[in-house]
Design a protein around this motif. Structure first.
Motif, mmCIF file in Angstrom:
data_model
loop_
_atom_site.group_PDB
_atom_site.id
_atom_site.type_symbol
_atom_site.label_atom_id
_atom_site.label_comp_id
_atom_site.label_asym_id
_atom_site.label_seq_id
_atom_site.Cartn_x
_atom_site.Cartn_y
_atom_site.Cartn_z
ATOM 1 N N VAL A 24 2.525 9.147 8.453
ATOM 2 C CA VAL A 24 0.954 9.055 8.669
ATOM 3 C C VAL A 24 0.204 7.654 8.252
ATOM 4 C CG1 VAL A 24 -1.214 10.072 7.415
ATOM 5 C CG2 VAL A 24 0.852 11.339 7.595
ATOM 6 N N LEU A 25 0.771 7.040 7.469
ATOM 7 C CA LEU A 25 0.250 5.563 7.101
ATOM 8 C C LEU A 25 0.385 4.762 8.347
ATOM 9 C CD1 LEU A 25 1.005 5.146 3.128
ATOM 10 C CD2 LEU A 25 -1.013 5.971 4.332
ATOM 11 N N THR A 26 1.792 4.813 8.812
ATOM 12 C CA THR A 26 2.030 3.671 9.876
ATOM 13 C C THR A 26 1.011 4.020 11.108
ATOM 14 O OG1 THR A 26 4.494 3.840 9.176
ATOM 15 C CG2 THR A 26 3.825 3.035 11.372
ATOM 16 N N LYS A 27 0.689 5.488 11.508
ATOM 17 C CA LYS A 27 -0.178 5.894 12.488
ATOM 18 C C LYS A 27 -1.479 5.237 12.190
ATOM 19 C CE LYS A 27 1.775 9.796 14.356
ATOM 20 N NZ LYS A 27 2.175 10.904 13.960
ATOM 21 N N LYS A 28 -2.107 5.334 11.181
ATOM 22 C CA LYS A 28 -3.169 4.914 10.841
ATOM 23 C C LYS A 28 -3.506 3.489 10.566
ATOM 24 C CE LYS A 28 -5.363 9.148 9.060
ATOM 25 N NZ LYS A 28 -6.382 9.515 9.627
ATOM 26 N N PHE A 29 -2.639 2.730 10.117
ATOM 27 C CA PHE A 29 -2.503 1.330 10.199
ATOM 28 C C PHE A 29 -2.263 0.799 11.709
ATOM 29 C CE2 PHE A 29 -1.722 -1.075 6.075
ATOM 30 C CZ PHE A 29 -2.060 0.207 5.380
ATOM 31 N N SER A 30 -1.619 1.334 12.663
ATOM 32 C CA SER A 30 -1.313 0.810 13.768
ATOM 33 C C SER A 30 -2.798 1.280 14.701
ATOM 34 C CB SER A 30 -0.339 1.706 14.441
ATOM 35 O OG SER A 30 0.838 1.643 13.973
ATOM 36 N N GLN A 31 -3.268 2.358 14.368
ATOM 37 C CA GLN A 31 -4.814 2.490 15.109
ATOM 38 C C GLN A 31 -5.779 1.499 14.667
ATOM 39 O OE1 GLN A 31 -5.557 6.624 13.902
ATOM 40 N NE2 GLN A 31 -4.251 7.332 15.354
ATOM 41 N N ASN A 45 8.608 9.991 3.184
ATOM 42 C CA ASN A 45 8.909 9.910 4.572
ATOM 43 C C ASN A 45 7.753 10.328 5.263
ATOM 44 O OD1 ASN A 45 10.348 9.310 6.929
ATOM 45 N ND2 ASN A 45 12.335 9.732 5.482
ATOM 46 N N ARG A 46 7.392 11.506 4.918
ATOM 47 C CA ARG A 46 6.253 12.200 5.654
ATOM 48 C C ARG A 46 4.953 11.360 5.335
ATOM 49 N NH1 ARG A 46 5.441 17.421 2.927
ATOM 50 N NH2 ARG A 46 7.721 17.451 2.654
ATOM 51 N N ARG A 47 4.719 10.960 4.244
ATOM 52 C CA ARG A 47 3.336 10.327 4.010
ATOM 53 C C ARG A 47 3.471 8.741 4.838
ATOM 54 N NH1 ARG A 47 -1.967 10.339 3.244
ATOM 55 N NH2 ARG A 47 -2.565 8.414 1.947
ATOM 56 N N ILE A 48 4.615 8.156 5.043
ATOM 57 C CA ILE A 48 4.744 6.939 5.590
ATOM 58 C C ILE A 48 4.426 6.870 7.080
ATOM 59 C CG2 ILE A 48 7.145 6.812 5.752
ATOM 60 C CD1 ILE A 48 6.851 3.801 5.010
ATOM 61 N N PHE A 55 0.737 -1.323 -0.051
ATOM 62 C CA PHE A 55 -0.054 -0.249 0.075
ATOM 63 C C PHE A 55 1.004 1.127 0.043
ATOM 64 C CE2 PHE A 55 -2.423 3.357 1.888
ATOM 65 C CZ PHE A 55 -3.495 3.375 0.704
ATOM 66 N N CYS A 56 2.127 1.182 0.938
ATOM 67 C CA CYS A 56 2.800 2.508 0.747
ATOM 68 C C CYS A 56 3.508 2.796 -0.683
ATOM 69 C CB CYS A 56 4.276 2.157 1.534
ATOM 70 S SG CYS A 56 3.627 2.173 3.521
ATOM 71 N N LEU A 57 3.577 1.697 -1.627
ATOM 72 C CA LEU A 57 3.904 1.633 -2.991
ATOM 73 C C LEU A 57 2.559 2.279 -3.726
ATOM 74 C CD1 LEU A 57 5.977 -1.258 -3.599
ATOM 75 C CD2 LEU A 57 6.921 1.060 -3.443
ATOM 76 N N SER A 58 1.838 1.765 -3.762
ATOM 77 C CA SER A 58 0.378 2.174 -4.549
ATOM 78 C C SER A 58 0.143 3.381 -4.219
ATOM 79 C CB SER A 58 -0.667 1.082 -4.416
ATOM 80 O OG SER A 58 -1.379 1.014 -3.521
ATOM 81 N N ASP A 59 0.079 3.782 -2.927
ATOM 82 C CA ASP A 59 -0.500 5.124 -2.636
ATOM 83 C C ASP A 59 0.542 6.006 -2.973
ATOM 84 O OD1 ASP A 59 -1.846 6.565 -0.282
ATOM 85 O OD2 ASP A 59 0.422 7.250 0.157
ATOM 86 N N ALA A 60 1.874 5.818 -3.023
ATOM 87 C CA ALA A 60 2.900 6.792 -3.733
ATOM 88 C C ALA A 60 2.579 7.089 -5.140
ATOM 89 C CB ALA A 60 4.391 6.386 -3.435
ATOM 90 N N ARG A 61 2.412 5.954 -5.684
ATOM 91 C CA ARG A 61 2.041 6.060 -7.229
ATOM 92 C C ARG A 61 0.750 6.666 -7.493
ATOM 93 N NH1 ARG A 61 5.431 4.100 -10.390
ATOM 94 N NH2 ARG A 61 6.246 2.277 -10.144
ATOM 95 N N LEU A 62 -0.174 6.765 -6.735
ATOM 96 C CA LEU A 62 -1.365 7.343 -6.988
ATOM 97 C C LEU A 62 -1.285 8.887 -6.638
ATOM 98 C CD1 LEU A 62 -3.907 5.675 -7.753
ATOM 99 C CD2 LEU A 62 -4.964 6.124 -5.379
ATOM 100 N N ASN A 63 -0.649 9.167 -5.565
ATOM 101 C CA ASN A 63 -0.432 10.576 -5.173
ATOM 102 C C ASN A 63 0.785 11.334 -5.681
ATOM 103 O OD1 ASN A 63 -3.097 10.531 -3.504
ATOM 104 N ND2 ASN A 63 -2.059 8.970 -2.253
#
Lengths: 332, 332
Positions: free
Chosen positions: A83-90, A78-81, A61-69
């Motif tokens: 955010v993603l780590t926080k959301k996934f962990s929640q 770095n900034r995006r990941i 998802f980190c990859l596909s999200d980067a492609r999409l955005n």
């Protein structure tokens, strides 16, 4: 060698992911398209994928999200990941997504900025490939310490690794037999493990979780084998609720208890682990149908912690270690 | 004092019986009319009633069947009860119906032939009445050996006796709390025990059977209390599958294990007990819905045997006995 569909339950397709819907198995084999963060978090929260699928979901998802955005510099990534780590962990607090983040960060140091995304993608896909080879090797390590023609008791699902183990044993001329605890409330034991092993042609006996002492008593079980969502540096494992009960009983019946696990990373002690309590409705319902009154007070910790003292060997990518040996590796 | 509907789940109405349909609880409270042998055996086989309900069903059915078929001499009755005992035992082999037959036979010796049926009826109804008073007394005995404000872990259902226990504790100014294992596959824990205790106003926490080790670890459980379908002269108990698992764990966590039980009658050893294996479909389905593939091989022993060594006290009508004391009573 036929591989279980659960061995690689998430596929990376560039702009999107294709996720095996484990909640529909064994009656329907369908895949869910994950196109954005909300899709990914839904898949996590609703346990459409779990265990190894969560790792694949995160990396891919980190990859596909980067492609999409169009996140195409290491700084933006770095900034995006973060955010993603926080959301996934929640979404699933017990699973250590930040470990994967740390790992991707080590890749970032070597990625060429000029061709950022393609280079990162190559590195991650190569890494996942090597991980799958290591998992196949891990079951070979395990196959060497099992009794001949083992009777294996298990619960939940180890993402296709038990099928790989059974096939390795078969290759060695052995006939394994499996005793699978159904694993309430989500029944991953009956829906996933019993199903994938039977599909692959192996002998499987399903039983209700509460029968386990009698299954030990009557069936001359050779070993308990479970996976783990996380392990600590002290050699404790965090795995699907029910694992601890199995481990205590295995010790009582003098049956070796093996856990397929990953490096302990930075979780020092079991005291540092937050156990996810899921909504009580997941226990009170089967599918949409209530099997107990909706007002009933109920407990549903999704995981439990099995202290190292109950574990015979932790089976890692590079060998099988007693908890003591495992601890020593992280003391360096 | 409000009595649980499960305390006296079968009512004798002369020509027929009215049986609480435990399979419809907790969502529907309905009664089934039992008019003939086929009705009675259906109720047994389909587990519409169990535990103490089976005893009531047997005694009451012997009476209503005699009324219906004008069996009004002890000779005719004797012949008929032989047939009934066989049929009932075939329907549920673990339950010791022949013990009840022996017991009715002792009544027969004192029944006046002139008014055979009325006299037998009076004797049996008086006996059941005394039995219910003894059951209420048994929970008083138990209440005296429990820790104050006990946290009680249980599984399956003890036919209303836990509600009676909770009310006795309340009368003594205590606040009990219950931890109820759901008891797959029939969920008697969630559908019956959690329901009746909550209806009666007590604190109940429901959990999945596989969580039990964690429930012991985290909740400072004072005692495990279970019922039993049968006990042996050696002090072993035969009870709902899952009891043995609970007992092993209780010993591991150093928690007293109490069993509400009846006299051992003539079952000498656990080797003399036939365990009923029920159809695997009962495990593979919830209601009519399959939760695992119909072709899956599955094990469903309906009961297990808990050896005396795991039992702290057997709670009888006349006192609480260690297995050793219990054994001595039958050696005379």
């Amino acid at each position: 060698m036929k591989i279980s569909p659960l061995f690689h339950p998430v596929e990376y397709k560039g702009n999107y992911l294709s996720v095996l819907d484990e909640s529909a198995l064994p009656f329907k084999k369908r895949y869910i398209r994950v196109r954005n963060l909300s899709d990914a978090l839904d898949v996590l929260k609703n346990m459409k994928t779990r265990a190894f699928g969560q790792l694949l979901l995160f990396y891919y998802f980190c990859l596909s999200d980067a492609r999409l955005n169009q996140i195409n510099t290491s700084k933006k990534f770095n900034r995006r990941i973060n955010v993603l780590t926080k959301k996934f962990s929640q979404a699933r607090p017990t699973f250590a997504f930040y470990q994967f983040q740390n790992h991707i960060n080590t890749f970032l140091k070597e990625v060429k900025e000029a061709d950022f995304l393609n280079d990162l993608e190559r590195k991650i896909l190569t890494y996942i490939d090597s991980l799958q080879r290591l998992r196949l090797n891990r079951v070979k390590i395990l196959s060497r310490i099992l009794a001949p023609n083992p009777k294996i008791l298990t619960l939940c699902n180890v993402s296709g690794e038990l099928v790989a183990l059974a096939q390795e044993l078969k290759r060695q001329g052995q006939i394994p037999e499996f005793f699978v605890s159904e694993t309430r409330p989500y029944l991953q034991g009956s829906r996933l493990t019993a199903w994938e092993l039977k599909e692959a042609g192996f002998r499987v006996n399903l039983f209700c979780d509460n029968q386990v002492a009698m299954v030990f008593l009557k069936n001359n079980i050779s070993a308990v084998i479970v996976g783990s969502d996380r392990s600590t540096k002290e050699g404790d494992i965090i795995n699907k609720i029910g694992t601890y009960t199995l481990a205590v009983l295995a010790k009582h019946f003098n049956v070796p208890f093996y856990c397929l696990t990953q490096p302990a990373a930075d979780t020092r002690s079991r005291k540092d682990v937050e156990i996810e309590f899921r909504p009580k409705e997941e226990l009170l319902r089967y599918g949409r149908k209530f099997i107990a009154p909706p007002t009933q007070k109920a407990l549903y910790p999704a995981f439990d912690i099995t202290p190292a003292e109950y574990i015979t060997k932790l089976i890692c990518f590079d060998g099988a270690f007693s908890p003591e040996e495992f601890r020593k590796r992280w003391q360096k």
